[in-house]
Design a protein around this motif. Structure first.
Motif, PDB file in Angstrom:
ATOM      1  N   PRO A   1      13.623  90.172 146.097  1.00 41.74           N
ATOM      2  CA  PRO A   1      12.899  88.980 146.561  1.00 41.74           C
ATOM      3  C   PRO A   1      11.502  88.833 145.961  1.00 41.74           C
ATOM      4  CG  PRO A   1      13.995  90.049 148.400  1.00 41.74           C
ATOM      5  CD  PRO A   1      14.154  90.967 147.230  1.00 41.74           C
ATOM      6  N   CYS A   2      10.869  89.939 145.573  1.00 38.70           N
ATOM      7  CA  CYS A   2       9.513  89.857 145.038  1.00 38.70           C
ATOM      8  C   CYS A   2       9.470  89.336 143.601  1.00 38.70           C
ATOM      9  CB  CYS A   2       8.840  91.231 145.077  1.00 38.70           C
ATOM     10  SG  CYS A   2       9.614  92.466 143.993  1.00 38.70           S
ATOM     11  N   ALA A   3      10.633  89.224 142.954  1.00 37.20           N
ATOM     12  CA  ALA A   3      10.672  88.901 141.523  1.00 37.20           C
ATOM     13  C   ALA A   3      11.497  87.650 141.277  1.00 37.20           C
ATOM     14  CB  ALA A   3      11.260  90.067 140.740  1.00 37.20           C
ATOM     15  N   ARG A   4      11.140  86.967 140.209  1.00 35.07           N
ATOM     16  CA  ARG A   4      11.956  85.837 139.795  1.00 35.07           C
ATOM     17  C   ARG A   4      12.009  85.767 138.281  1.00 35.07           C
ATOM     18  NH1 ARG A   4       9.381  81.162 138.393  1.00 35.07           N
ATOM     19  NH2 ARG A   4       7.120  81.141 138.514  1.00 35.07           N
ATOM     20  N   PRO A   5      13.148  85.340 137.739  1.00 37.98           N
ATOM     21  CA  PRO A   5      13.253  85.161 136.296  1.00 37.98           C
ATOM     22  C   PRO A   5      12.454  83.947 135.865  1.00 37.98           C
ATOM     23  CG  PRO A   5      15.416  85.213 137.361  1.00 37.98           C
ATOM     24  CD  PRO A   5      14.392  85.033 138.430  1.00 37.98           C
ATOM     25  N   ARG A   6      11.779  84.041 134.746  1.00 37.05           N
ATOM     26  CA  ARG A   6      11.114  82.883 134.171  1.00 37.05           C
ATOM     27  C   ARG A   6      10.896  83.115 132.681  1.00 37.05           C
ATOM     28  NH1 ARG A   6       5.564  82.473 133.166  1.00 37.05           N
ATOM     29  NH2 ARG A   6       4.227  84.209 133.844  1.00 37.05           N
ATOM     30  N   THR A   7      10.314  82.134 132.035  1.00 36.36           N
ATOM     31  CA  THR A   7      10.025  82.204 130.607  1.00 36.36           C
ATOM     32  C   THR A   7       8.530  82.398 130.409  1.00 36.36           C
ATOM     33  OG1 THR A   7      11.899  80.777 130.060  1.00 36.36           O
ATOM     34  CG2 THR A   7      10.149  80.965 128.419  1.00 36.36           C
ATOM     35  N   LEU A   8       8.174  83.406 129.637  1.00 32.36           N
ATOM     36  CA  LEU A   8       6.785  83.619 129.245  1.00 32.36           C
ATOM     37  C   LEU A   8       6.578  82.987 127.878  1.00 32.36           C
ATOM     38  CD1 LEU A   8       3.996  84.986 129.660  1.00 32.36           C
ATOM     39  CD2 LEU A   8       4.957  87.009 128.523  1.00 32.36           C
ATOM     40  N   ARG A   9       5.735  81.981 127.833  1.00 31.75           N
ATOM     41  CA  ARG A   9       5.476  81.271 126.577  1.00 31.75           C
ATOM     42  C   ARG A   9       4.291  81.918 125.866  1.00 31.75           C
ATOM     43  NH1 ARG A   9       6.721  76.555 130.007  1.00 31.75           N
ATOM     44  NH2 ARG A   9       8.830  75.920 129.421  1.00 31.75           N
ATOM     45  N   THR A  10       4.459  82.229 124.590  1.00 32.86           N
ATOM     46  CA  THR A  10       3.414  82.887 123.812  1.00 32.86           C
ATOM     47  C   THR A  10       3.272  82.206 122.462  1.00 32.86           C
ATOM     48  OG1 THR A  10       4.660  84.497 122.480  1.00 32.86           O
ATOM     49  CG2 THR A  10       4.342  85.038 124.816  1.00 32.86           C
ATOM     50  N   ALA A  11       2.257  82.641 121.731  1.00 34.43           N
ATOM     51  CA  ALA A  11       2.035  82.100 120.387  1.00 34.43           C
ATOM     52  C   ALA A  11       3.130  82.519 119.414  1.00 34.43           C
ATOM     53  CB  ALA A  11       0.674  82.564 119.863  1.00 34.43           C
ATOM     54  N   ARG A  12       3.938  83.500 119.785  1.00 32.82           N
ATOM     55  CA  ARG A  12       5.022  83.962 118.915  1.00 32.82           C
ATOM     56  C   ARG A  12       6.398  83.625 119.487  1.00 32.82           C
ATOM     57  NH1 ARG A  12       3.977  87.653 114.853  1.00 32.82           N
ATOM     58  NH2 ARG A  12       5.927  88.791 115.242  1.00 32.82           N
ATOM     59  N   GLY A  13       6.454  82.671 120.401  1.00 30.78           N
ATOM     60  CA  GLY A  13       7.729  82.259 120.941  1.00 30.78           C
ATOM     61  C   GLY A  13       7.852  82.541 122.427  1.00 30.78           C
ATOM     62  N   ASP A  14       9.014  82.216 122.961  1.00 29.80           N
ATOM     63  CA  ASP A  14       9.291  82.361 124.386  1.00 29.80           C
ATOM     64  C   ASP A  14      10.070  83.648 124.648  1.00 29.80           C
ATOM     65  OD1 ASP A  14       8.108  79.899 124.648  1.00 29.80           O
ATOM     66  OD2 ASP A  14       9.985  78.805 124.983  1.00 29.80           O
ATOM     67  N   PHE A  15       9.745  84.293 125.771  1.00 29.34           N
ATOM     68  CA  PHE A  15      10.393  85.544 126.135  1.00 29.34           C
ATOM     69  C   PHE A  15      10.869  85.465 127.585  1.00 29.34           C
ATOM     70  CE2 PHE A  15       7.545  86.463 122.688  1.00 29.34           C
ATOM     71  CZ  PHE A  15       8.262  87.338 121.892  1.00 29.34           C
ATOM     72  N   ALA A  16      12.110  85.910 127.821  1.00 26.86           N
ATOM     73  CA  ALA A  16      12.641  85.974 129.178  1.00 26.86           C
ATOM     74  C   ALA A  16      12.000  87.150 129.903  1.00 26.86           C
ATOM     75  CB  ALA A  16      14.151  86.126 129.148  1.00 26.86           C
ATOM     76  N   VAL A  17      11.524  86.908 131.123  1.00 28.82           N
ATOM     77  CA  VAL A  17      10.876  87.972 131.904  1.00 28.82           C
ATOM     78  C   VAL A  17      11.335  87.916 133.347  1.00 28.82           C
ATOM     79  CG1 VAL A  17       8.815  87.906 130.434  1.00 28.82           C
ATOM     80  CG2 VAL A  17       8.830  86.607 132.579  1.00 28.82           C
TER      81      VAL A  17
END
Length: 307
Positions: A11-27
């Protein structure tokens, strides 16, 4: 291969996308219940060879309960982060620069626009810089490379079951066999061959559904990423002296009491050379994060609390 107990975030965590200068990463973004200004710190967790962010899933609740916001990431070409069919894209320096881009995005703390995936008002991270960086196995060597390129985004470095140089001869042979198979077989064919040689135990995950999750993850890995990073594991040079020169960064070497990738005495010696805190998790092997997650999380937070 790390086998997480589940692929369902707590419950404390959720999937999302981390957007960076080198692309998007699943976190997986795991946060304490406390308000952001009360959070003790921010941590970035980097998985190992054939792994993914889910390898840390059993540690997320105890880490957040200790007051830390934790980001577990799929690297380029791992599971839910896409990657190109280009070996150069998975060179160690490239993957290290990805980590620096992730750290920059998290340290910036700039809100991004609301969207269906991330929701309204989501921030990449707190405004105050200083990330606790943790890498497991291959992820530890990538984390080390990132620190050697630029230590400034990081507050501490934890090397979990990640040795000073190349993996053991027996593991080198296994990686070479895997790479050879990936060159001529499909990912599903390779999986079936691995299952025949080393079937997962039902105790590791919840029966058939757990095996299905492992297979689904395997099929989404980019085989070029596996071939390239696997090759690096067999030739990695000893960079401990270089890391020792980064004196401002407190280090922690953590492992189980047995390890088939790097012998435990080798990890003991690496910690001595680094002047690092050394933790051996009783009852754990190469993946303390899945073998003994609560004990491992407690050791990690004790180290973070000091810094």
């Amino acid at each position: 291969m790390s086998r997480p107990p589940t692929f369902v975030p707590p419950p404390c965590a959720r999937p999302r996308t981390l957007r960076t200068a080198r692309g998007d990463f699943a976190v997986l973004d795991a946060q304490p219940e406390a308000r952001e200004r009360d959070i003790k710190g921010l941590a970035l967790l980097v998985p190992g060879f054939t792994g993914s962010k889910e390898d840390f899933i059993a540690m997320l609740e105890p880490l957040t309960a200790s007051g830390y916001r934790v980001i577990a990431v799929d690297g380029r070409g791992q599971y839910e982060t896409r990657g190109p069919d280009d070996e150069q894209a998975y060179a160690q320096d490239e993957l290290a620069r990805d980590l620096l881009a992730q750290a920059a995005a998290l340290n910036a703390g700039v809100p991004h626009p609301a969207d269906p995936e991330n929701g309204p008002g989501v921030h990449n991270g707190p405004a105050a810089p200083g990330i606790h960086l943790l890498g497991h196995s291959l992820g530890g060597q990538i984390a080390r490379a990132a620190v050697l390129l630029d230590p400034s985004p990081f507050r501490t470095l934890t090397l979990m079951s990640s040795g000073p140089a190349e993996i053991s001869p027996a593991q080198q042979e296994k990686v070479r066999m895997l790479s050879d198979a990936l060159m001529v077989m499909s990912m599903e064919q390779v999986w079936n061959a691995m299952e025949a040689l080393d079937p997962p135990e039902d105790a590791d995950m919840a029966g058939a559904s757990g095996r299905d999750d492992l297979l689904a993850r395997w099929l989404r890995h980019n085989p070029v990423q596996l071939i390239t990073t696997g090759r690096r594991l067999t030739v990695e040079p000893d960079r401990v002296d270089e890391l020792t020169a980064v004196r401002r960064l407190p280090s922690h070497v953590l492992s189980g009491e047995r390890d088939d990738a790097w012998p435990v005495p080798l990890l003991d010696d690496m910690a001595r050379r680094l002047g690092a805190l050394r933790t051996v998790v009783e009852g754990a092997e190469h993946s303390p994060n899945t073998d003994r997650p609560k004990e491992t999380a407690a050791a990690i937070t004790r180290f973070w609390d000091k810094h």
